[in-house]
Design a protein around this motif. Structure first.
Motif, PDB file in Angstrom:
ATOM      1  N   VAL A 375       0.840  -1.201   0.000  1.00 18.92           N
ATOM      2  CA  VAL A 375       0.000   0.000   0.000  1.00 18.92           C
ATOM      3  C   VAL A 375       0.875   1.251   0.000  1.00 18.92           C
ATOM      4  N   VAL A 379       1.085   4.066  -2.915  1.00 12.52           N
ATOM      5  CA  VAL A 379       0.766   5.455  -2.564  1.00 12.52           C
ATOM      6  C   VAL A 379       1.948   6.367  -2.884  1.00 12.52           C
ATOM      7  N   MET A 382       2.366   6.825  -6.581  1.00 13.02           N
ATOM      8  CA  MET A 382       1.328   7.703  -7.126  1.00 13.02           C
ATOM      9  C   MET A 382       1.632   9.164  -6.809  1.00 13.02           C
ATOM     10  N   LEU A 383       1.999   9.445  -5.552  1.00  6.51           N
ATOM     11  CA  LEU A 383       2.243  10.835  -5.173  1.00  6.51           C
ATOM     12  C   LEU A 383       3.446  11.405  -5.920  1.00  6.51           C
ATOM     13  N   ILE A 472     -12.266  10.444 -14.278  1.00  6.19           N
ATOM     14  CA  ILE A 472     -12.612  11.799 -13.840  1.00  6.19           C
ATOM     15  C   ILE A 472     -12.431  12.796 -14.985  1.00  6.19           C
ATOM     16  N   LEU A 487     -16.652  14.682  -7.632  1.00  7.55           N
ATOM     17  CA  LEU A 487     -16.422  13.468  -6.844  1.00  7.55           C
ATOM     18  C   LEU A 487     -15.932  13.809  -5.446  1.00  7.55           C
TER      19      LEU A 487
ATOM     20  N   LEU B 489     -12.036  13.142  -5.317  1.00  7.94           N
ATOM     21  CA  LEU B 489     -11.285  11.938  -5.665  1.00  7.94           C
ATOM     22  C   LEU B 489     -10.253  12.227  -6.746  1.00  7.94           C
ATOM     23  N   PRO B 492      -4.868  13.568  -5.481  1.00  6.99           N
ATOM     24  CA  PRO B 492      -4.083  12.383  -5.104  1.00  6.99           C
ATOM     25  C   PRO B 492      -3.881  12.257  -3.595  1.00  6.99           C
ATOM     26  N   TYR B 493      -3.887  13.392  -2.870  1.00  8.39           N
ATOM     27  CA  TYR B 493      -3.782  13.297  -1.414  1.00  8.39           C
ATOM     28  C   TYR B 493      -4.986  12.561  -0.838  1.00  8.39           C
ATOM     29  N   VAL B 494      -6.151  12.860  -1.392  1.00  8.02           N
ATOM     30  CA  VAL B 494      -7.362  12.173  -0.911  1.00  8.02           C
ATOM     31  C   VAL B 494      -7.247  10.676  -1.196  1.00  8.02           C
ATOM     32  N   ILE B 495      -6.806  10.346  -2.409  1.00  8.50           N
ATOM     33  CA  ILE B 495      -6.668   8.937  -2.785  1.00  8.50           C
ATOM     34  C   ILE B 495      -5.629   8.247  -1.894  1.00  8.50           C
ATOM     35  N   ALA B 496      -4.501   8.936  -1.660  1.00  7.98           N
ATOM     36  CA  ALA B 496      -3.474   8.369  -0.790  1.00  7.98           C
ATOM     37  C   ALA B 496      -4.064   8.107   0.594  1.00  7.98           C
ATOM     38  N   ILE B 498      -7.206   7.570   1.345  1.00  5.85           N
ATOM     39  CA  ILE B 498      -8.159   6.456   1.293  1.00  5.85           C
ATOM     40  C   ILE B 498      -7.415   5.118   1.357  1.00  5.85           C
ATOM     41  N   PHE B 499      -6.332   5.004   0.588  1.00  3.37           N
ATOM     42  CA  PHE B 499      -5.573   3.747   0.601  1.00  3.37           C
ATOM     43  C   PHE B 499      -5.006   3.446   1.990  1.00  3.37           C
ATOM     44  N   ILE B 500      -4.380   4.466   2.596  1.00  2.50           N
ATOM     45  CA  ILE B 500      -3.783   4.239   3.918  1.00  2.50           C
ATOM     46  C   ILE B 500      -4.886   3.970   4.931  1.00  2.50           C
ATOM     47  N   LEU B 579      -0.194  14.638   4.847  1.00  2.00           N
ATOM     48  CA  LEU B 579      -1.039  14.702   3.650  1.00  2.00           C
ATOM     49  C   LEU B 579      -2.126  15.769   3.753  1.00  2.00           C
TER      50      LEU B 579
END
Lengths: 672, 672
Positions: A375, A379, A382-383, A472, A487, B489, B492-496, B498-500, B579
């Protein structure tokens, strides 16, 4: 202009390499009559499964093609008829790679066994070449397919159809293949090894050929289709993001960059492959590793130059590197958590002192803890990728991770060939020394397979993220002027989507676990019946009915794959219509997050149980037959369908739902 | 106006009822000397655990209080000093309710056993009254605490401190209590029942008192603190949303509405309670159910009137109803998936024919499939509530779900008292007839406990959603003019995040499962040692050293609870700083989605394994001692820490992370 000429050239090169390797394997000695007979039985069984599977798939493909074509006539849907064309091509190409891979793998098994008679590295070379045929077919057809379709239609959203076609075949191949392989395996082991007490791969066991077929069906065809999907999806997502999001000096160059990186990746992979095919190294594992490292290094080098030359900036290259490194980290982490030489699997073996319950709990813990590194790696990649090149960067990082697929897939597909060779040497009674060598081949295959699994999961996660960002961007492109799709987590539809999306992998896992259980049960009954009615164990004259077992695995697997597969295709469409594009976006991210975690958990818990058992079998904790061994056998039986059916199928689930959403997004927006 | 006078009045009424019920239990006959001795040993053990736990908590509370106070001086942090005051009050109130609940429960066990001598309904009345003392203390102190703090500070964000205090105590109580109860249980069973072959609750087993203590520590104190937290969090979230989001004719009325609904809920719960305490019904289950239904009906009635009168619209009332109904649906679904009378548990029992591996797989499938109904129920309640009254509606629906807590918690806490009474009757050798009656009490307790668990999970999920919406609204309120937090969404901070966030519940589960394993192992060693050294099984003169076992459980549980608990408190702060508020928002939704799913999975798989075993024990599939029975015992052992430690702790994890985020949000924004 025309560095992009590298794309068709590399694609054709890949296919030529595949053909060359195929014939170089074919001209090897296929072994004695008994070996050829066994190999032919395995081939027939494998091809029979593919044939039956394709019969179902053809219906599915025709229906979807017609629906896609029909949808292009719905007013305001913005779905183009070209989608149906690219869908068929995607499905066809995926089916072709599966077919080539299976034909090669089932031709190579006896040749690999025979080759090891000469030397270990000869055996490795044959098995690996066979895997490379699959690897090269996947990347060659992948790159050519995308390139040709893009050249014809000059529209990146048409390419989603190609991804959808590839995903559909992958789904059925992974789910069906996964059910097949585990039901045959469990059926053969439970009645043969446990009840009758005969060794693994004993030719008296009627399920033994089905078990060998399963290795090909699950680990060759399933794995190949899975990664074909990731490969093309990542390229397509990058192209679409470049075309829609813009922001480059030359949009056309940005669109072509992923194909060019893929092209250089192919060239590098071919060089890496040669290292193994013509290599003479003694240490099998390091030969494989070196070829991977060489290919990685060359790809990075070429990609860096190409990016600089093509985009005028190294930023997308940094994004690509982030993906490449994350892939390696995830592979190493998988190796750590599942290897019998490491603490986690050994701790499970130790917990066997207090019985099977503690083995199960310890394995579940291992699987859950093992989610941390993958994970964080995804992450971080991606960042970093986003930092350097935005959404486009994230997609490029997925391309980077998959760029060396030509050679890394060869390492994966080499595993089942070695496994089959081991089975054939056992069944043909080739003697202890040869068996020792094939065992060595098989052991290395297990390690590379574990790393390959981690890699498949990681690439699925980051590819899905790229697809979400594409979703998106595409949605905002398609929406009428003035409307945007934000979203936001403040939108209850998004939250509802996230919850439902996070639930689907749990339900999907339950369904696939259940499917294996039912199919395995039918197999157990059949093996028991044959043992009893034909008196196989005490009467040498009666021959087991291998075909009947193969037929049972085939029929059951195909029957049981339908419900979970349809769920994967239909859920996003229903959620999209009911909860609008916002809810569908939530569904995608929810399913990726929970599907990724579950996939890692299932794969690593299963792998660790497997190797905890092997650790005991190699003489620790009382060795084979001890109470501790029995406890780990229970763990391994629980883990088998988790790691070989449910876990890998989740990779497809998350990618497929994303690509289905992209394909039907215009329609969903029109209906909203 | 002052319908709001109902709030303090109902709170005081609740406390008076608690006092009245406490004394009415106290004046019951505590049984003969042997029974009193046992009861006193259990009480001492329980209070010793609480005392040791509070020693650790006091340090934690002091540190956090100082940090909160210090944070109020950081420039631009907007954190008020009142937060530290309300934090202490929240922690104190939660600790007081735990203390009252434990004192009552450990006083009532022998009295319940003695009461059943007279009649079954007498026993029920005593056990239930004891649970109601806990229920009434929780709701009374909850409502009064929030009301008084709000009256003093007149600032809803100060109230987050109260929730944080309550959450912290709940976390330690649930995690520590969960580890305690399962380590004692497993230790007692594994050595006593399995190895030595003596019956459950045999007084020769040195861990038997620790096992009884565990029921109180885990199921009374842990469950009470968990629901105290949900109760106050849901009220606080509603008040904060009303104050910040606005959009009502009278904001002050909208702020007070959740307290008023809670007040009417208390009155209704008191009436429902009386139905059981003074009831004479023969069918225990239907007596309990009727009291719940009566309380639900009255609460709905009163709440409808109050909403109409207070807000001038029935919309928030509809939102509340949605929550109330979702709670009931989740409870019923839990009952279906775990009851031994239903298909899922029976299917697990049937799968025992093929051994423990299939039992494990079947149970995992059951747990995974069982997520469907709770997820859809929460999603539907949220969407309906939002439709009628926006974010405020979602929060009100959580209040609705929890409004009848006074009586529903009584049904939960009745379970462990009945369980203890059963243990005492066994250890004191009270004869077969009495034992039969206490068994009946215990069986009903198991059903209500399963429903209570589902209810606790559902309420945690919807309360957390209310907190997330509060987080979004509060963040946008705190941010400087012109900045907004969209939590898209596409970020990318939001996505990061969510994953964590989705990963944390997996890691937390692994840690708590591991903690139980370690603590149980220490207990197993100790029981084995005592059996051997004191020769307990063959020598009547030697008495087992109960205290030593209690001490081991206590020390181990407290030691092992620290790491997972700190992880829960610290992760959101770190992620928030690294984040930013966007990543933290992602973390919250990711953790809620995955935590909710895992909690349902763990609780229902565990419950189903437990009852599959009971199904076989009641004579099916070969009954006790058969191979099938042994296979389900393994399933039950795996499920025990899942359903009683890890699963329930996840409820706290998701609520706590949300409330920590709310408390520290001003600081995180200031640091951003």
């Amino acid at each position: 202009m025309d560095m992009s000429i590298i794309v068709p050239i590399s694609g054709i090169f890949a296919l030529l390499s595949a053909i060359f390797l195929f014939y170089s394997v074919k001209k090897q000695n296929p072994g004695n009559e008994k070996m050829q007979e066994l190999s032919s039985a395995i081939r027939k069984g494998s091809m029979a499964f593919l044939k039956s599977e394709y019969k179902i798939l053809v219906i599915f493909v025709i229906i979807v093609t017609l629906l896609l074509y029909a949808a292009s006539f719905i007013e305001g849907s913005q779905m183009e008829w070209g989608l149906s064309v690219s869908f068929i091509v995607g499905a066809l190409f995926s089916a072709i790679t599966g077919n080539i891979g299976m034909r090669t793998a089932t031709m190579s098994n006896s040749r690999t066994a025979e080759g090891t008679k000469k030397s270990l590295s000869k055996g490795l070379s044959i098995a690996f070449s066979s895997g490379a045929v699959m690897g090269m077919s996947v990347v060659g057809l992948g790159v050519l397919g995308v390139f040709v379709l893009y050249t014809i239609f000059n529209n990146t959203s048409i390419l989603f159809g190609f991804g959808f076609g590839a995903s559909s075949i992958a789904l059925f191949a992974r789910v069906g293949g996964g059910i097949y392989t585990k039901s045959a395996d469990v059926g053969a082991d439970l009645v043969g090894k446990v009840e009758a007490g005969i060794p693994e791969d004993d030719p008296r066991n009627p399920a033994v050929i089905a078990d060998q077929v399963g290795d090909n069906v699950g680990d060759v065809a399933g794995m190949g289709a899975d990664l074909f999907e990731s490969y093309v999806d990542s390229i397509i997502a990058t192209m679409a993001l470049a075309a829609i999001a813009g922001g480059f000096a030359s949009i056309e160059n940005a669109v072509m960059l992923p194909l060019i990186i893929a092209g250089f990746g192919i060239i590098s992979s071919i060089i890496g492959t040669l290292l193994v095919v013509f290599g003479k190294g003694k240490n099998l594992y390091s030969v494989l590793r070196n070829s991977l490292f060489l290919a990685t290094f060359l790809t990075a080098l070429f990609a860096g130059i190409a990016t600089w030359y093509f985009i005028g900036s190294l930023y997308p290259f940094y994004a690509m590197l982030a993906g490449l490194i994350a892939g390696i980290i995830i592979g190493l982490s998988t190796e750590y958590f599942t290897s019998e030489k490491r603490k986690p699997a050994q701790d499970i073996a130790k917990s066997a002192k207090t019985g099977p319950a503690t083995v199960i709990i310890q394995g579940m813990m291992t699987g859950m803890i093992s989610t941390i590194v993958p994970v964080l790696a995804v992450v971080a990649a991606m960042l970093i990728a986003y930092y350097f090149a935005g959404f486009y960067g994230v997609a490029i990082s997925a391309v980077g991770m998959l760029s060396i697929l030509g050679v890394s897939l060869a390492t994966d597909c080499y595993g089942p060939v070695a496994d089959n060779a081991q089975g054939i040497s056992e069944m043909a009674g080739m003697g202890k020394e040869i068996r020792g060598r094939t065992e060595q081949l098989d052991a290395v295959g297990n390690t590379t397979a574990a790393m390959g699994k981690g890699f498949a999961i990681g690439s699925a996660a980051i590819t899905s993220l790229a697809l979400i960002f594409t979703y998106i961007v595409t949605a905002n492109f398609l929406l009428p002027e003035g409307e945007t799709l934000s979203l936001s987590l403040g939108d209850p539809y998004v939250i509802a989507g996230i919850f439902i999306g996070a639930m689907l992998p749990f339900v999907f896992t339950a369904l696939t676990l259940g499917a294996v259980g039912k199919a395995a049960y039918a197999m157990v009954e059949e093996v028991r019946r044959q043992f009893k009615e034909l008196n196989l164990l005490n009467n040498d004259k009666n021959k087991p009915d291998y075909e009947r077992c193969i037929k049972i695995s085939t029929n059951r697997a195909l029957k049981e794959m339908i419900l979970p597969s349809l769920m994967a295709v239909i859920s996003p469409i229903i959620v999209g219509i009911v909860l609008k594009p916002a809810g569908l976006g939530g569904l995608l991210i929810g399913s990726i997050a929970s599907g990724f975690l579950l996939a890692v958990f299932l794969a690593n818990a299963g792998g660790a149980w497997d190797n905890a058992k092997k650790y005991i079998e190699s003489g620790n904790m009382g060795g084979k037959g001890s109470e501790a061994h029995k406890a780990t056998v229970i763990g391994d039986t629980v883990g088998d369908p988790m790691k070989d059916t449910s876990g890998p199928s989740l990779n497809i689930l998350i990618k497929l739902m994303s690509i289905v959403s992209l394909v039907f997004l215009p329609l969903i927006i029109a209906l909203g």
